[in-house]
Design an enzyme around this catalytic site. Structure first.
Site, PDB file in Angstrom:
ATOM      1  CE  LYS A   5     -10.764   1.765  -3.863  1.00  0.00           C
ATOM      2  NZ  LYS A   5     -10.942   0.266  -3.924  1.00  0.00           N
TER       3      LYS A   5
ATOM      4  CG  HIS B  93      -3.328  -4.370   3.396  1.00  0.00           C
ATOM      5  ND1 HIS B  93      -4.688  -4.596   3.437  1.00  0.00           N
ATOM      6  CD2 HIS B  93      -2.999  -4.298   2.084  1.00  0.00           C
ATOM      7  CE1 HIS B  93      -5.160  -4.662   2.202  1.00  0.00           C
ATOM      8  NE2 HIS B  93      -4.163  -4.483   1.360  1.00  0.00           N
TER       9      HIS B  93
ATOM     10  CG  HIS C 113      -7.442  -7.227  -0.980  1.00  0.00           C
ATOM     11  ND1 HIS C 113      -6.530  -7.833  -1.825  1.00  0.00           N
ATOM     12  CD2 HIS C 113      -6.858  -6.081  -0.560  1.00  0.00           C
ATOM     13  CE1 HIS C 113      -5.457  -7.059  -1.920  1.00  0.00           C
ATOM     14  NE2 HIS C 113      -5.622  -5.988  -1.166  1.00  0.00           N
TER      15      HIS C 113
ATOM     16  NE  ARG D  86     -18.006  23.199  -3.412  1.00  0.00           N
ATOM     17  CZ  ARG D  86     -18.082  24.495  -3.135  1.00  0.00           C
ATOM     18  NH1 ARG D  86     -17.324  25.346  -3.786  1.00  0.00           N
ATOM     19  NH2 ARG D  86     -18.917  24.929  -2.222  1.00  0.00           N
TER      20      ARG D  86
ATOM     21  NE  ARG E 245      -9.901   0.798  -9.081  1.00  0.00           N
ATOM     22  CZ  ARG E 245      -9.679   2.117  -9.063  1.00  0.00           C
ATOM     23  NH1 ARG E 245     -10.314   2.877  -9.940  1.00  0.00           N
ATOM     24  NH2 ARG E 245      -8.858   2.666  -8.225  1.00  0.00           N
TER      25      ARG E 245
ATOM     26  CG  ASN F  42     -11.210  -5.816  -3.930  1.00  0.00           C
ATOM     27  OD1 ASN F  42     -10.383  -5.080  -3.420  1.00  0.00           O
ATOM     28  ND2 ASN F  42     -12.343  -5.380  -4.437  1.00  0.00           N
TER      29      ASN F  42
ATOM     30  CD  GLU G 135      -1.772  -5.482  -2.045  1.00  0.00           C
ATOM     31  OE1 GLU G 135      -2.477  -5.864  -3.006  1.00  0.00           O
ATOM     32  OE2 GLU G 135      -2.243  -5.212  -0.916  1.00  0.00           O
TER      33      GLU G 135
ATOM     34  CD  GLU H 109     -13.448  -0.562  -6.098  1.00  0.00           C
ATOM     35  OE1 GLU H 109     -13.623   0.433  -5.393  1.00  0.00           O
ATOM     36  OE2 GLU H 109     -12.697  -1.487  -5.783  1.00  0.00           O
TER      37      GLU H 109
ATOM     38  CG  HIS I 105     -10.133  -6.122   3.564  1.00  0.00           C
ATOM     39  ND1 HIS I 105     -10.801  -5.717   2.428  1.00  0.00           N
ATOM     40  CD2 HIS I 105      -8.942  -5.477   3.540  1.00  0.00           C
ATOM     41  CE1 HIS I 105     -10.049  -4.863   1.751  1.00  0.00           C
ATOM     42  NE2 HIS I 105      -8.920  -4.700   2.405  1.00  0.00           N
TER      43      HIS I 105
ATOM     44  CE  LYS J 280      -4.964   0.203  -8.060  1.00  0.00           C
ATOM     45  NZ  LYS J 280      -4.925   0.444  -6.623  1.00  0.00           N
TER      46      LYS J 280
HETATM   47  N1  LIG Z   1      -5.961   3.774  -2.325  1.00  0.00           N
HETATM   48  C1  LIG Z   1      -5.803   2.529  -2.665  1.00  0.00           C
HETATM   49  O1  LIG Z   1      -6.145   2.113  -3.765  1.00  0.00           O
HETATM   50  C2  LIG Z   1      -5.166   1.576  -1.672  1.00  0.00           C
HETATM   51  C3  LIG Z   1      -4.769   0.312  -2.092  1.00  0.00           C
HETATM   52  C4  LIG Z   1      -4.148  -0.486  -1.171  1.00  0.00           C
HETATM   53  C5  LIG Z   1      -3.936  -0.072   0.132  1.00  0.00           C
HETATM   54  N2  LIG Z   1      -4.343   1.168   0.503  1.00  0.00           N
HETATM   55  C6  LIG Z   1      -4.119   1.664   1.852  1.00  0.00           C
HETATM   56  O2  LIG Z   1      -2.725   1.785   2.047  1.00  0.00           O
HETATM   57  C7  LIG Z   1      -2.448   1.701   3.443  1.00  0.00           C
HETATM   58  C8  LIG Z   1      -1.268   0.791   3.651  1.00  0.00           C
HETATM   59  O3  LIG Z   1      -0.166   1.345   2.965  1.00  0.00           O
HETATM   60  P1  LIG Z   1       1.311   1.054   3.475  1.00  0.00           P
HETATM   61  O4  LIG Z   1       1.471  -0.393   3.605  1.00  0.00           O
HETATM   62  O5  LIG Z   1       2.237   1.824   2.621  1.00  0.00           O
HETATM   63  O6  LIG Z   1       1.252   1.625   4.967  1.00  0.00           O
HETATM   64  P2  LIG Z   1       1.908   2.906   5.653  1.00  0.00           P
HETATM   65  O7  LIG Z   1       1.684   4.123   4.883  1.00  0.00           O
HETATM   66  O8  LIG Z   1       1.427   2.891   7.050  1.00  0.00           O
HETATM   67  O9  LIG Z   1       3.480   2.559   5.601  1.00  0.00           O
HETATM   68  C9  LIG Z   1       3.959   1.457   6.334  1.00  0.00           C
HETATM   69  C10 LIG Z   1       5.051   1.895   7.308  1.00  0.00           C
HETATM   70  O10 LIG Z   1       6.244   2.137   6.578  1.00  0.00           O
HETATM   71  C11 LIG Z   1       6.744   3.431   6.848  1.00  0.00           C
HETATM   72  N3  LIG Z   1       7.404   3.860   5.619  1.00  0.00           N
HETATM   73  C12 LIG Z   1       6.826   4.029   4.403  1.00  0.00           C
HETATM   74  N4  LIG Z   1       7.766   4.311   3.493  1.00  0.00           N
HETATM   75  C13 LIG Z   1       8.961   4.325   4.129  1.00  0.00           C
HETATM   76  C14 LIG Z   1      10.294   4.551   3.713  1.00  0.00           C
HETATM   77  N5  LIG Z   1      10.606   4.739   2.425  1.00  0.00           N
HETATM   78  N6  LIG Z   1      11.242   4.540   4.663  1.00  0.00           N
HETATM   79  C15 LIG Z   1      10.942   4.304   5.963  1.00  0.00           C
HETATM   80  N7  LIG Z   1       9.717   4.049   6.402  1.00  0.00           N
HETATM   81  C16 LIG Z   1       8.722   4.062   5.485  1.00  0.00           C
HETATM   82  C17 LIG Z   1       5.547   4.229   7.280  1.00  0.00           C
HETATM   83  O11 LIG Z   1       5.914   5.314   8.094  1.00  0.00           O
HETATM   84  C18 LIG Z   1       4.748   3.176   8.043  1.00  0.00           C
HETATM   85  O12 LIG Z   1       5.235   3.095   9.347  1.00  0.00           O
HETATM   86  C19 LIG Z   1      -3.715   1.212   4.096  1.00  0.00           C
HETATM   87  O13 LIG Z   1      -4.329   2.284   4.772  1.00  0.00           O
HETATM   88  C20 LIG Z   1      -4.581   0.758   2.934  1.00  0.00           C
HETATM   89  O14 LIG Z   1      -5.973   0.924   3.187  1.00  0.00           O
HETATM   90  C21 LIG Z   1      -4.962   1.981  -0.375  1.00  0.00           C
HETATM   91 ZN   LIG Z   2      -4.168  -4.568  -0.748  1.00  0.00          ZN
END
Ligand SMILES: NC(=O)c1ccc[n+]([C@@H]2O[C@H](COP(=O)([O-])OP(=O)(O)OC[C@H]3O[C@@H](n4cnc5c(N)ncnc54)[C@H](O)[C@@H]3O)[C@@H](O)[C@H]2O)c1
Ligand SMILES: [Zn+2]
Ligand SMILES: NC(=O)c1ccc[n+]([C@@H]2O[C@H](COP(=O)([O-])OP(=O)(O)OC[C@H]3O[C@@H](n4cnc5c(N)ncnc54)[C@H](O)[C@@H]3O)[C@@H](O)[C@H]2O)c1
Ligand SMILES: [Zn+2]
Lengths: 375, 375
Positions: A150, A273, A254, A128, A247, A251, A192, A243, A258, A233
């Site tokens: 999030k 993305h 987005h 938890r 907040r 988006n 972003e 949210e 999306h 942010k």
């Molecule tokens: N929680 C939130 O507020 C929030 C906000 C925006 C996006 N997200 C989420 O984030 C995700 C996308 O994040 P992302 O773009 O980082 O994707 P990801 O985590 O898949 O990373 C992208 C790619 O880069 C590689 N990678 C990452 N760092 C690296 C490094 N330093 N060296 C080599 N390779 C590296 C990863 O292995 C992957 O293949 C989505 O699932 C999205 O929904 C969440």
């Molecule tokens: Zn985003």
């Protein structure tokens, strides 16, 4: 390559008892043990990472933890969005429990947004709620997903529909680890960064127009852009932790983005993305101009900058077929930002003047989509 | 049979912005629609129940919701502890999402502790938190699991190791639905009622010694016992919402009890939770006497009352073989109430004078277990 020495920048996220620091700078993975031990004395750790990131940086992190007296286990998941699902969630939960970590111990996310969202959710539900530290390694994760608490996974019904709010105790954004990030991913994350300028920081957007090459190159400009993004942010999160209102501005780009991701079946070969967000921001500005809310010149300026850094701004740039306007509207209406059947969009009155528009008529969206998809 | 008319008793759980009412009385399932609509106007609902409870009461609940203008879907799981696992969690999450419920909508748990813990966890994670209403239908759920916001599931590593704190918006304890509860389950739930007396309400324990037959029969005494139990738990929860201190007293009888449940492989044919707690409370009193903390007379008095209502008080009453003392100590040390390797027990100085004892020497526990298991 970012400088390894020097004091990191510190952006504080103000959330009362849940406040925390985001440290930004070079060499932070190597300093992680000390920074964590200073804030969470006596903990043990589970490092969650993916195969790509782990190969480059997990060894250095585990070493740094050990040097600070923090015993750790490393749990490695497959890279990619697929890992944000129930199957991997259960695997990571089992890994943390198998390591016999307790409630006061810490889950450390070392990776992009996928690892951060997954590991944060695990930290939120094992016993938890355990402690949680983010070490974001993609630009997107450093400026966006690691800040704000999030966390979650995807289901067949849509992305990010299951999760919790779980604020980290600390975020370490090591600007140096971005050197191993594939360039396409860096560029996608940059969408972003630009977004924060477009939401409500026109001066930051103008600064990016001037300095984006230095941001891509690394060094002080990169650190500045990341710090400024985190500050943007953090302010929004502090105003609206759960949210329920403001907040939503985050988006921007987005809703269209999306829908495009869904329309391309989340196939990262076609669209990642940040690329969807880039097109989405361009569309949000064009749609705002069409609704006579903003000058068309602003839409042109936004597209010019995004194009300059190599980001797509039009649906034509997505390889392969896209569905028609009606189907795209369905994707938009399914998006979780749609509240109780009304279409909600982030629109704008100009660069840095975005706002939440509720009750946008579906007919307006549809005719805009028809125009966009026909071109 | 409890009276269907009349105003229910109201016990308020004071948790600031998360405060809520527990209504206790007859006919509350039939009144649920009105009570929920008054507090959560405009919601839609997912009713989560199990096959046993659903067969008796889900139709009446759905009808009551409908009459109050609340559209609902019913999601039925298999009865039993097995449903508190990842597989069923995912099924119920999917059911709620398939019904296209939004963040402001409500998950209603209609069932015993299994359904309440599972549905509460679902409410806590779908869309990062929906609203939640508990309609507990077992005595255990009415006096214990539905109050306090602890929700979760089991894993191969142990019970209740994964979950969230998710306070309900309302608890409706319908004393009438207990008439369909199997008698063994009612008796097991009674162990938790007696527990509140033993923790810090000696007068309540004395009242139970006098009036337990009326509690079992139903009517005003039953309502009083449930209300008094909810009040006791609510006070403890209000003092320590996230279980970092005082709330541990609620584990009186549970350290031994959980070990016995684990030792019997959670086979309800051999032992159900409340029976384990009953034996555990008897052992906690005997152990306290042995450590010269309390008079042996109190242990005798506790055993006499539990025996009178038909609850087991000794390990000999568990059918089948039990493991030896060393193995039992392992089960105790694995229990999640063990903090950072130290053995923590709830011990007592007498009826209604229990306290949290940290650093209880394992050697003392072991020799006590040897004695207990040899007899
Ligand atoms: N929680 C939130 O507020 C929030 C906000 C925006 C996006 N997200 C989420 O984030 C995700 C996308 O994040 P992302 O773009 O980082 O994707 P990801 O985590 O898949 O990373 C992208 C790619 O880069 C590689 N990678 C990452 N760092 C690296 C490094 N330093 N060296 C080599 N390779 C590296 C990863 O292995 C992957 O293949 C989505 O699932 C999205 O929904 C969440
Ligand atoms: Zn985003
Ligand atoms: N969240 C908490 O704070 C907390 C506290 C104590 C226990 N628990 C959990 O509660 C669970 C045990 O709860 P329980 O004893 O209610 O078990 P349960 O939910 O399995 O119910 C016991 C049995 O009675 C049946 N039943 C329940 N109400 C009925 C009714 N009115 N008519 C006919 N049949 C009915 C159920 O179908 C089941 O077969 C455990 O999983 C335990 O971990 C949680
Ligand atoms: Zn119990």
């Amino acid at each position: 390559m970012s400088a390894v020495g020097g004091e990191p920048r510190n952006v504080r996220v103000e959330l009362g008892a849940r406040s925390y620091d985001i440290l930004i700078g070079g060499g932070l993975v190597a300093r992680a043990g000390g920074e964590i031990a200073a804030r969470l004395p006596g903990v043990r750790a589970a490092i969650v990472t993916d195969r790509n990131v782990g190969g480059h940086h997990a060894g250095a992190l585990a070493q740094s933890l050990e040097a600070a007296g923090i015993a750790s286990t490393t749990i490695v998941v497959e890279p990619g969005e697929r890992s944000k699902g129930f199957a991997t969630l259960q695997e990571v939960v089992d890994g943390v429990l198998a390591a016999r970590l307790e409630r006061g111990d810490v889950v450390v996310a070392l990776g992009g947004g996928v690892v951060g969202d997954l590991a944060g959710f695990v930290a939120g539900i094992v016993r938890r709620g355990m402690r949680f530290v983010q070490i974001p390694t993609s630009l997107l994760a450093q400026v966006d997903s690691s800040v704000g608490g999030k966390t979650g996974i995807n289901t067949a019904h849509g992305k990010n529909l299951v999760g919790v709010f779980q604020q980290p105790a600390l975020v370490l954004a090591d600007t140096g680890v971005l050197d191993t990030l594939p360039e396409r991913e860096f560029r996608a994350g940059y969408a972003e960064v630009a977004k924060y300028g477009l939401i409500d920081r026109p001066d930051f957007f103008a600064w990016l127009e001037e300095n984006w090459r230095d941001v891509f190159a690394g060094g002080a400009a990169r650190t500045h852009a990341i710090a400024e993004s985190c500050r943007a942010k953090a302010e929004m999160v502090a105003r609206d932790e759960f949210e329920t209102g403001d907040r939503a501005l985050l988006n921007l780009g987005h809703t269209f983005g999306h829908a495009l991701e869904a329309a391309t079946s989340y196939d990262s070969a076609r669209l990642v993305h940040g690329e969807g967000v880039s097109i989405g921001m361009a569309l949000a500005h064009r749609f705002s101009a069409r609704l006579n809310l903003a000058s068309p010149d602003d839409a042109v300026r936004v597209e010019r900058h995004l194009r300059a850094v190599g980001l797509p701004v039009s649906v034509d740039e997505i390889p392969g077929e896209l569905p028609g306007a009606e189907r795209m509207l369905d994707y938009i209406a399914q998006d979780k930002k749609v509240s109780r059947g009304a279409l909600t969009f982030i629109l704008t009155r100009g660069i840095g003047q975005s706002f939440v528009a509720r009750n946008v008529p579906a007919s307006e969206v549809l005719s805009f989509l028809k125009e966009v998809l026909a071109s």
